[in-house]
Design a protein around this motif. Structure first.
Motif, PDB file in Angstrom:
ATOM      1  N   GLY A   1       0.181  -1.045  -0.008  1.00 42.83           N
ATOM      2  CA  GLY A   1       0.199  -0.178   0.030  1.00 42.83           C
ATOM      3  C   GLY A   1       0.443   1.185   0.447  1.00 42.83           C
ATOM      4  O   GLY A   1       2.050   1.433  -0.601  1.00 42.83           O
ATOM      5  N   ARG A   2       0.671   2.046   0.593  1.00 39.74           N
ATOM      6  CA  ARG A   2       0.882   4.039   0.341  1.00 39.74           C
ATOM      7  C   ARG A   2       0.744   4.223   2.158  1.00 39.74           C
ATOM      8  O   ARG A   2       0.281   3.497   3.454  1.00 39.74           O
ATOM      9  CB  ARG A   2      -0.278   4.440   0.037  1.00 39.74           C
ATOM     10  N   PHE A   3       1.482   5.197   2.320  1.00 42.93           N
ATOM     11  CA  PHE A   3       1.685   6.404   3.206  1.00 42.93           C
ATOM     12  C   PHE A   3       0.668   7.301   3.783  1.00 42.93           C
ATOM     13  O   PHE A   3       0.041   7.475   2.340  1.00 42.93           O
ATOM     14  CB  PHE A   3       2.861   6.961   3.992  1.00 42.93           C
ATOM     15  N   ILE A   4       0.598   7.546   4.448  1.00 42.90           N
ATOM     16  CA  ILE A   4      -0.676   8.685   5.046  1.00 42.90           C
ATOM     17  C   ILE A   4      -0.762   9.771   4.802  1.00 42.90           C
ATOM     18  O   ILE A   4       0.778  10.191   4.209  1.00 42.90           O
ATOM     19  CB  ILE A   4      -1.298   8.585   6.515  1.00 42.90           C
ATOM     20  N   ASN A   5      -1.412  10.972   4.225  1.00 43.67           N
ATOM     21  CA  ASN A   5      -1.054  11.815   4.095  1.00 43.67           C
ATOM     22  C   ASN A   5      -1.680  12.725   4.736  1.00 43.67           C
ATOM     23  O   ASN A   5      -2.651  12.316   5.568  1.00 43.67           O
ATOM     24  CB  ASN A   5      -2.045  12.656   2.470  1.00 43.67           C
ATOM     25  N   ASP A   6      -1.255  13.999   4.712  1.00 47.94           N
ATOM     26  CA  ASP A   6      -2.182  14.891   5.983  1.00 47.94           C
ATOM     27  C   ASP A   6      -3.346  15.101   6.128  1.00 47.94           C
ATOM     28  O   ASP A   6      -3.733  15.158   7.117  1.00 47.94           O
ATOM     29  CB  ASP A   6      -0.874  16.744   5.757  1.00 47.94           C
ATOM     30  N   ASP A   7      -4.059  15.088   4.983  1.00 48.64           N
ATOM     31  CA  ASP A   7      -5.375  15.086   5.039  1.00 48.64           C
ATOM     32  C   ASP A   7      -6.683  13.819   4.902  1.00 48.64           C
ATOM     33  O   ASP A   7      -7.285  13.911   4.256  1.00 48.64           O
ATOM     34  CB  ASP A   7      -5.740  16.283   3.632  1.00 48.64           C
ATOM     35  N   ASP A   8      -5.718  13.202   4.971  1.00 47.78           N
ATOM     36  CA  ASP A   8      -6.688  11.397   5.015  1.00 47.78           C
ATOM     37  C   ASP A   8      -7.318  11.214   6.299  1.00 47.78           C
ATOM     38  O   ASP A   8      -6.719  11.553   7.630  1.00 47.78           O
ATOM     39  CB  ASP A   8      -5.080  10.125   5.356  1.00 47.78           C
ATOM     40  N   VAL A   9      -8.468  11.064   5.936  1.00 52.16           N
ATOM     41  CA  VAL A   9      -9.823  10.879   7.428  1.00 52.16           C
ATOM     42  C   VAL A   9     -10.793   9.844   6.159  1.00 52.16           C
ATOM     43  O   VAL A   9     -11.725  10.718   5.228  1.00 52.16           O
ATOM     44  CB  VAL A   9      -9.545  12.567   7.544  1.00 52.16           C
ATOM     45  N   PRO A  10     -11.272   9.236   6.994  1.00 51.98           N
ATOM     46  CA  PRO A  10     -10.837   8.233   7.922  1.00 51.98           C
ATOM     47  C   PRO A  10      -9.566   7.274   7.324  1.00 51.98           C
ATOM     48  O   PRO A  10     -10.131   5.814   6.947  1.00 51.98           O
ATOM     49  CB  PRO A  10     -11.700   8.289   8.810  1.00 51.98           C
ATOM     50  N   VAL A  11      -8.314   7.237   6.891  1.00 50.83           N
ATOM     51  CA  VAL A  11      -7.467   5.914   6.812  1.00 50.83           C
ATOM     52  C   VAL A  11      -6.428   5.861   7.410  1.00 50.83           C
ATOM     53  O   VAL A  11      -5.911   6.504   8.697  1.00 50.83           O
ATOM     54  CB  VAL A  11      -6.810   6.003   5.113  1.00 50.83           C
ATOM     55  N   THR A  12      -5.517   4.591   7.935  1.00 49.83           N
ATOM     56  CA  THR A  12      -4.586   4.669   8.950  1.00 49.83           C
ATOM     57  C   THR A  12      -4.105   3.014   7.850  1.00 49.83           C
ATOM     58  O   THR A  12      -4.114   2.462   7.041  1.00 49.83           O
ATOM     59  CB  THR A  12      -5.441   3.898   9.691  1.00 49.83           C
ATOM     60  N   VAL A  13      -2.803   4.037   8.915  1.00 58.88           N
ATOM     61  CA  VAL A  13      -1.544   2.988   8.187  1.00 58.88           C
ATOM     62  C   VAL A  13      -1.321   1.859   9.337  1.00 58.88           C
ATOM     63  O   VAL A  13      -0.515   1.911  10.394  1.00 58.88           O
ATOM     64  CB  VAL A  13      -0.153   3.543   7.740  1.00 58.88           C
ATOM     65  N   LEU A  14      -1.105   0.357   8.744  1.00 56.39           N
ATOM     66  CA  LEU A  14      -0.763  -0.648   9.874  1.00 56.39           C
ATOM     67  C   LEU A  14       0.875  -0.733  10.419  1.00 56.39           C
ATOM     68  O   LEU A  14       1.474  -1.426   9.622  1.00 56.39           O
ATOM     69  CB  LEU A  14      -1.471  -1.538  10.029  1.00 56.39           C
TER      70      LEU A  14
END
Length: 407
Positions: A156-169
């Motif tokens: 996958g990918r890493f989070i962006n500052d405006d990512d809502v609501p997503v998560t990286v485990l």
């Protein structure tokens, strides 16, 4: 052995002394071993075990240390962490000014603030009973986390500052939640909200707390999870040659009002401590190997003394035929040296096998110090010489008449 007779008319006192050719020493010295093979194997086993212990310990230790040093070189020793020093086992907040103040320090390459969200947990779904967290946490971060920790994504990918609501485990969090990829639009239950999993991180050796966390953006944490803007742990990557200098001023920069409440640590120190533990553990096992070697030498000495008693007739006959005391001593000393040397060679082979097997199972490069190989042979030869010295002297001083009388 060769005895020259006196020629006619030659005085008896001028008869040349008997000689033992070097070519005859090896077959003569190995006669007892060839005739008592089982005893020879059992008596040489102690030497083999001792040498095998020494070689394998040195080999495994060198291989593991080399792998650990390579890991330290890859991860770097210039990563620092800043946290509240009065945490009592739980992460407490740092001042909101900590991150911008640290970023202004000279020789700082990158800064990654994170905040462990108290009371917020991650579950596989909304049916899991509260409190069954499996050791997982929820942590707010931004895109600087991956670059500062020199991390990588497994999927996958890493989070962006405006990512809502997503998560990286984190790697461990994904494993305990049963999520192995992000292609199926998997969701997890975070703080009473559904979060889409967009990425899975590879393990972080220097930041194990990240492995157990579900990473969300600061905006998401503020809007949905009650984040108040205070970081709880800040990762700092400094220029390697100035790491110590940066570490000395980090506490004051992060918390100018009370630097004593701020702790600064270098995660790579834990790996360095592992090196010292391995070295101390290797010293202990080397001591045990030396004891095994001593026991083996005593066993050889015991076997050689018994051999002298059993072969009194042979000794007496050789003396009666003209063999000197030195020849008899050389025969039994050679037998002891052969026995110890063969045991040492067997021990080296066993030690190499153990080292190669351990290195392959752990994914290490096999590294066996040369001194472990030639040192093993020298030690075994020295042990054989010491063990065979007394039996050889005893055999040499055995009166031939007494030896023949017992036949």
């Amino acid at each position: 052995m060769k005895t020259d007779e006196a020629s006619p008319g030659q005085p008896a006192h001028e008869v040349p002394r008997s000689t033992l050719r070097a070519a005859d020493l090896l077959p003569t010295g190995s006669l007892g071993l060839r005739s008592r093979k089982v005893r020879a194997v059992l008596s040489g086993l102690g030497i083999a075990i001792g040498i095998a212990s020494i070689v394998s310990v040195l080999g495994v230790t060198s291989s593991s240390q080399s792998a650990l040093l390579d890991q330290i070189d890859q991860l770097g020793t210039n990563l620092l962490t800043v946290a509240n020093g009065n945490s009592n086992g739980a992460e407490q907040i740092l001042p909101t000014t900590a991150t911008p103040m640290v970023r202004q320090l000279p020789h700082v390459l990158s800064v990654a603030p994170t905040a462990k969200l108290p009371g917020v947990n991650v579950y596989r779904n909304d049916h899991v009973a509260a409190g069954r967290t499996g050791g997982r946490s929820v942590r707010a971060a931004d895109a600087t986390l991956l670059t500062t920790l020199d991390g990588a994504l497994l999927a996958g990918r890493f989070i962006n500052d405006d990512d809502v609501p997503v998560t990286v485990l984190g790697y461990s969090a994904a494993s305990t939640l049963g999520i192995t990829d992000v292609s199926g639009n998997d969701r997890v239950w975070v703080g009473g909200h559904w979060y889409n999993v967009v990425g899975i991180l590879k393990p972080f050796v220097l930041a194990p707390e990240i492995d157990q966390a579900a990473i969300v953006s600061f905006d998401s944490a503020a809007h949905l999870l009650g984040y108040n803007g205070h970081p709880s742990r800040i990762y700092v990557r400094a220029q390697t040659e100035y790491t110590a200098d940066v570490a000395r001023v980090l506490a004051g920069a992060a918390n100018p009002e009370d630097p004593s409440r701020t702790s600064v640590s270098r995660p790579s120190d834990a790996l360095t401590a592992q090196l010292k533990v391995k070295q101390s553990g290797a010293g202990l096992i080397l001591g045990l190997g030396a004891i095994a070697l001593l026991v083996g030498a005593i066993g050889i000495a015991n076997v050689m003394v018994i051999a002298v008693l059993e072969r009194r007739t042979e000794i007496g006959l050789r003396r009666a035929l003209g063999a000197s005391r030195g020849h008899v001593a050389a025969q039994f000393l050679t037998e002891s040296l052969i026995l110890a040397t063969l045991g040492g060679i067997a021990g080296i082979v066993i030690g190499i096998g153990v080292t190669v097997g351990m290195a392959m199972s752990r994914g290490w490069a096999t590294l066996i110090p040369p001194e472990a190989l030639y040192g093993g042979i020298l030690v075994s030869v020295a042990a054989g010489a010491i063990a065979g010295l007394y039996p050889a002297v005893r055999a040499a001083h055995l009166p031939p008449t007494d030896a023949l009388r017992t036949a």
